[in-house]
Design a protein around this motif. Structure first.
Motif, short mmCIF file in Angstrom:
data_model
loop_
_atom_site.label_atom_id
_atom_site.label_comp_id
_atom_site.label_asym_id
_atom_site.label_seq_id
_atom_site.Cartn_x
_atom_site.Cartn_y
_atom_site.Cartn_z
N ALA A 166 0.82 -1.21 0.00
CA ALA A 166 0.00 0.00 0.00
C ALA A 166 0.85 1.26 0.00
O ALA A 166 0.58 2.21 -0.74
CB ALA A 166 -0.92 0.00 1.23
N TYR A 167 1.88 1.26 0.87
CA TYR A 167 2.64 2.50 1.08
C TYR A 167 4.16 2.34 0.94
O TYR A 167 4.89 3.29 1.20
CB TYR A 167 2.35 3.04 2.49
N GLY A 168 4.63 1.14 0.59
CA GLY A 168 6.08 0.94 0.45
C GLY A 168 6.80 0.90 1.78
O GLY A 168 8.00 1.11 1.84
N ILE A 169 6.06 0.64 2.86
CA ILE A 169 6.70 0.58 4.18
C ILE A 169 7.26 -0.82 4.39
O ILE A 169 6.54 -1.81 4.26
CB ILE A 169 5.69 0.92 5.29
N LEU A 170 8.57 -0.88 4.71
CA LEU A 170 9.23 -2.18 4.85
C LEU A 170 10.37 -2.06 5.85
O LEU A 170 11.21 -1.17 5.71
CB LEU A 170 9.77 -2.60 3.49
N PRO A 171 10.54 -2.95 6.79
CA PRO A 171 9.50 -3.86 7.23
C PRO A 171 8.70 -3.16 8.33
O PRO A 171 9.24 -2.35 9.06
CB PRO A 171 10.30 -5.03 7.80
N GLY A 172 7.45 -3.51 8.46
CA GLY A 172 6.63 -2.79 9.41
C GLY A 172 6.41 -3.51 10.72
O GLY A 172 6.18 -2.88 11.75
N ARG A 173 6.57 -4.83 10.71
CA ARG A 173 6.06 -5.65 11.81
C ARG A 173 6.59 -5.26 13.18
O ARG A 173 5.82 -5.07 14.12
CB ARG A 173 6.39 -7.11 11.53
N GLU A 174 7.87 -5.10 13.30
CA GLU A 174 8.48 -4.81 14.62
C GLU A 174 8.03 -3.47 15.14
O GLU A 174 8.08 -3.22 16.34
CB GLU A 174 10.01 -4.81 14.52
N ARG A 175 7.63 -2.59 14.25
CA ARG A 175 7.32 -1.23 14.69
C ARG A 175 5.83 -0.98 14.82
O ARG A 175 5.40 0.11 15.16
CB ARG A 175 7.93 -0.24 13.70
N LEU A 176 5.04 -2.01 14.55
CA LEU A 176 3.60 -1.77 14.59
C LEU A 176 3.00 -2.04 15.96
O LEU A 176 3.30 -3.06 16.58
CB LEU A 176 2.90 -2.68 13.56
N VAL A 177 2.19 -1.13 16.42
CA VAL A 177 1.46 -1.32 17.68
C VAL A 177 0.28 -2.24 17.40
O VAL A 177 -0.44 -2.05 16.42
CB VAL A 177 0.97 0.05 18.20
N PHE A 178 0.14 -3.26 18.24
CA PHE A 178 -0.95 -4.20 17.97
C PHE A 178 -1.39 -4.91 19.25
O PHE A 178 -0.64 -5.01 20.21
CB PHE A 178 -0.52 -5.26 16.94
N THR A 179 -2.60 -5.40 19.22
CA THR A 179 -3.04 -6.43 20.17
C THR A 179 -4.22 -7.15 19.53
O THR A 179 -4.65 -6.80 18.43
CB THR A 179 -3.39 -5.85 21.56
N GLY A 180 -4.71 -8.18 20.22
CA GLY A 180 -5.83 -8.94 19.68
C GLY A 180 -7.08 -8.73 20.51
O GLY A 180 -7.29 -7.65 21.06
#
Ligand code: HSE
Length: 419
Positions: A207-221
Motif C-alpha cells: 500500500a505505502y512501500g513501508i518495509l518492514p513494518g512488523r516490529e514497529r507496529l502497535v498491535f493487540t488482539g
C-alpha cells in the motif's frame, strides 16, 4: 516462463488450504496446470488423492526440473522459508499462503525474487478470497491512497460475531472457529493479534512501500475483550471489530496499527461478520471503496492460490511499486488516539499517560474510561495489554494534533476526577 508453457506444480501441504487447492485445480481444467507431486509431513495419513502423488521428501519436488511452480501451503514458517527460498534459487516460481513466513522474511524474499528473476505471489496470505494485494499494488497510486481500514483476521471476527450475536462464551466461539478450519493451528496467533499483524505488515509494503513494518507496529488482539466491553459498545451503538488501520497524515507519514475498535453500526466494517474480511479504502476522487469476502477457510483461500497460479501464465510479478518507484512511506508515532479502556482496578491504568479523560465510570459493575493518549505513549508501554485491561479504539480514533492546554482543563473539570 513461456506463455504457452504448461504449469507443472509441486504442492507443499495438504491441510485445509492444500487439499482445497488440489480440489479446485481439479475443477478448473482450463488452467492447464498439473499437480506432479505433493509433499506432506505425515506420509502414513490417508488423503483424498491418489497415493502415488505424495512424498515426504521435499527435494523430490525442489529438484524436479519438470516442476516449474512450487505452491507452498504449510504451517511451519521456518520450514516454509527454507522451501520457498530453495525453490526460487532453483529457478521455480512460487505461490505461498504463509503469512507468518512472509512477514518474517520479506526483505530476503524481495532479494530472492530479484536475483532469481522469478515470481513470488501470495494473495492468499492476506484476506484469503479478497484480491487486496494485487489491487493495492496495481490500482492505487501512492498519492491517491488516503487510508485503509480493514478486518484481516477471520477467526477473531468469527469469535466477536458469535459473542455479540449468540452470546456464545469466548472459548466455545474459538472452538467453533477451530472446527471450521478458520483458526491457525496455534490459535493464539489469531486471538492475540499476531496473524493480523503479520498480514498488515506486508500489506503496508504494497500500500505505502513501508518495509518492514512488523516490529514497529502497535498491535493487540481480542484476548482481553469481554462482555462488559460488548455492553458498552452496544450502548454506543457500536460493535467491536479487530481492525487494521493505516492512514496518510498531513505530514505525509503513515499512522498504522492493529487494535480492537468500536465500529458504528452503519460503518461498512460492521457489516463484516463471522469469517468474512473487509477492506475499506479511501482514496482521492473515488472516496470510499469496499472490498468484502471470506477471509478464511479452505475454498476461499484456495481461490486466491488458484488466481496466483493463473497469473503465472502471463508472467505476473509484484513490482512493489510503492517501494521501488515512489518514495517509500514512513511510519509515524506522532499522533493521538481516542481510546476506551476497560479495567478491573484503577491502578492498572496510568492516568497521567492520558492527555485528557473524557469519560470515566467506576462502580461494582463497570470500570472504564475514554481518553486521548499520544500514540508514542501507547507504543512504549504495555499496561494496556495486561490481563484485565481491554483497550479499544474509538469509532473515530485518530487525532493529528491537539490543543493540549484546553484538553487538560476540560479533563480536570470532569466530575471531580482525580484518580
Ligand atoms: N487464521 C486465519 C484467519 C486464516 O482466521 O484469518 C486465514 O488467514
Amino acid at each position: 516462463m513461456e506463455t504457452d508453457k504448461k504449469l507443472v506444480l509441486g504442492l507443499f501441504g495438504f491441510g485445509v488450504v492444500g487439499e482445497g487447492v488440489y480440489s479446485v485445480l481439479g475443477k478448473t481444467p482450463s488452467l492447464e496446470a498439473t499437480v506432479r507431486k505433493v509433499c506432506i509431513k505425515n506420509i502414513g495419513k490417508k488423503r483424498n488423492a491418489p497415493k502415488e502423488l505424495f512424498t515426504d521428501q521435499a527435494d523430490v519436488l525442489l529438484n524436479d526440473p519438470e516442476i516449474n511452480v512450487i505452491v507452498e501451503m504449510i504451517d511451519d514458517a521456518d520450514a516454509a522459508f527454507r522451501i520457498v527460498s530453495t525453490a526460487m534459487n532453483n529457478g521455480k516460481h512460487v505461490v505461498s499462503a504463509s503469512k507468518k513466513m512472509i512477514a518474517e522474511h520479506l526483505p530476503e524474499l524481495l532479494e530472492l525474487q530479484r536475483s532469481n528473476k522469478v515470481s513470488f505471489l501470495y494473495e492468499a496470505a492476506c484476506c484469503a478470497s479478497i484480491p487486496v494485494i494485487r489491487n493495492l499494488e496495481e490500482y492505487y497510486d501512492n498519492d491517491l491512497l488516503h487510508s485503509i481500514h480493514a478486518v484481516v483476521n477471520g477467526s477473531t471476527n468469527f469469535i466477536l460475531t458469535r459473542i455479540f450475536e449468540d452470546k456464545l462464551p469466548f472459548k466455545d466461539a474459538l472452538l467453533l472457529a477451530q472446527q471450521l478450519g478458520f483458526a491457525e493451528s496455534n490459535p493464539t496467533l489469531d486471538v492475540e493479534g499476531y496473524d493480523a499483524l503479520n498480514k498488515w505488515s506486508f500489506l503496508l509494503t504494497h500500500a505505502y512501500g513501508i518495509l518492514p513494518g512488523r516490529e514497529r507496529l502497535v498491535f493487540t488482539g481480542i484476548q482481553n475483550v469481554n462482555e462488559l466491553d460488548a455492553g458498552v459498545a452496544a450502548k454506543k451503538d457500536c460493535v467491536i471489530r479487530l481492525t487494521a488501520f493505516a492512514k496518510k497524515l498531513n505530514n505525509g507519514k503513515v499512522a498504522a496499527f492493529v487494535l480492537p475498535k468500536f465500529v458504528k453500526q452503519d460503518d461498512l466494517l460492521a457489516f463484516v461478520k463471522n469469517e468474512y474480511n473487509g477492506v475499506v479504502v479511501e482514496s482521492s476522487f473515488a472516496d470510499k471503496q469496499f472490498f468484502y469476502g471470506k477471509g478464511a477457510g479452505s475454498y476461499p483461500t484456495a481461490s486466491a492460490v488458484l488466481s496466483d497460479i493463473s497469473a503465472l501464465r502471463y508472467h505476473y510479478k509484484y513490482e512493489y511499486k510503492k517501494l521501488y518507484y515512489h518514495t517509500p512511506g514512513e511510519l509515524s508515532n506522532d499522533f493521538y488516539l481516542k481510546v476506551y479502556v476497560g479495567f478491573t482496578e484503577w491502578k492498572q491504568v496510568p492516568k497521567n499517560d492520558f492527555e485528557s479523560i473524557e469519560e470515566w465510570h467506576s462502580n461494582d459493575r463497570v470500570n472504564y474510561l475514554v481518553g486521548i493518549i499520544h500514540f508514542d505513549k501507547l507504543r512504549k508501554s504495555t499496561w494496556w495489554k495486561e490481563d484485565g485491561v481491554s483497550l479499544i479504539v474509538d469509532a473515530d480514533p485518530l487525532i493529528e494534533s491537539l490543543d493540549v492546554t484546553r484538553l487538560k482543563k476540560r479533563s480536570l473539570e470532569l466530575a471531580g476526577y482525580n484518580g
